[in-house]
Design a protein around this motif. Structure first.
Motif, mmCIF file in Angstrom:
data_model
loop_
_atom_site.group_PDB
_atom_site.id
_atom_site.type_symbol
_atom_site.label_atom_id
_atom_site.label_comp_id
_atom_site.label_asym_id
_atom_site.label_seq_id
_atom_site.Cartn_x
_atom_site.Cartn_y
_atom_site.Cartn_z
ATOM 1 N N ILE A 44 15.693 -2.111 38.796
ATOM 2 C CA ILE A 44 16.716 -2.429 39.778
ATOM 3 C C ILE A 44 17.869 -1.443 39.617
ATOM 4 C CG2 ILE A 44 18.358 -4.174 40.571
ATOM 5 C CD1 ILE A 44 16.457 -6.281 39.402
ATOM 6 N N SER A 45 18.236 -0.808 40.713
ATOM 7 C CA SER A 45 19.392 0.082 40.714
ATOM 8 C C SER A 45 20.555 -0.678 41.343
ATOM 9 C CB SER A 45 19.100 1.360 41.505
ATOM 10 O OG SER A 45 20.289 2.115 41.640
ATOM 11 N N GLU A 46 21.527 -1.023 40.514
ATOM 12 C CA GLU A 46 22.671 -1.778 41.018
ATOM 13 C C GLU A 46 23.531 -0.903 41.929
ATOM 14 O OE1 GLU A 46 26.324 -4.517 39.287
ATOM 15 O OE2 GLU A 46 25.015 -3.481 37.904
ATOM 16 N N ARG A 49 21.406 -0.304 45.067
ATOM 17 C CA ARG A 49 20.870 -1.570 45.588
ATOM 18 C C ARG A 49 19.408 -1.412 46.017
ATOM 19 N NH1 ARG A 49 24.678 -5.434 46.324
ATOM 20 N NH2 ARG A 49 23.431 -6.542 47.867
#
Length: 131
Positions: A44-46, A49
């Protein structure tokens, strides 16, 4: 003969120019590995997104991943409930078997005691005949 030619409709095969009228072009098709990947390992790339599968490298729709995991959770809960029900049935079956075993042992002791009494009575009658 010209009158009959006016009633005939000619079928036209689509040409490459006509195919462009679809307004849709599919690009970057998924590979076979991406189509059949279960996406068990994700990143997951915060900041961006985004959700990326670490096994096949495809970008995932977060809603679809959450929905899939929720369905898997429901299936697991259903399976746990069915296993608990099966466990309870097996416990009841074991209790019935233990009860039957206890009754069978009691009947066996009763029969052994009856045999001993019968043997003693037989000995007593044999000794009474000899005297």
């Amino acid at each position: 003969m010209d009158d009959s030619a006016d009633n005939v409709v000619q079928l036209v095969q689509p040409k490459s120019e006509e195919e462009k009228l679809l307004n849709v072009a599919i690009t970057d098709r998924k590979s076979a590995g991406q189509k059949y990947c279960k996406h068990n390992q994700t990143q997951i790339s915060e900041a961006n997104r985004t959700l990326i599968c670490l096994q096949c490298g495809s970008m995932l729709d977060p809603f679809e991943v959450i929905l899939d995991r929720a369905r898997n959770g429901e299936n697991i809960v259903f399976e746990i409930k069915s296993l608990y029900a099966k466990r309870d049935e097996l416990r009841e079956s074991v209790a019935n078997l233990e009860r039957e075993e206890k009754n069978a042992k009691a009947r066996l002791r009763s029969v052994k005691t009856s045999i001993l009494f019968a043997e003693n009575d037989l000995k007593d009658t044999e000794q009474g005949v000899k005297r």
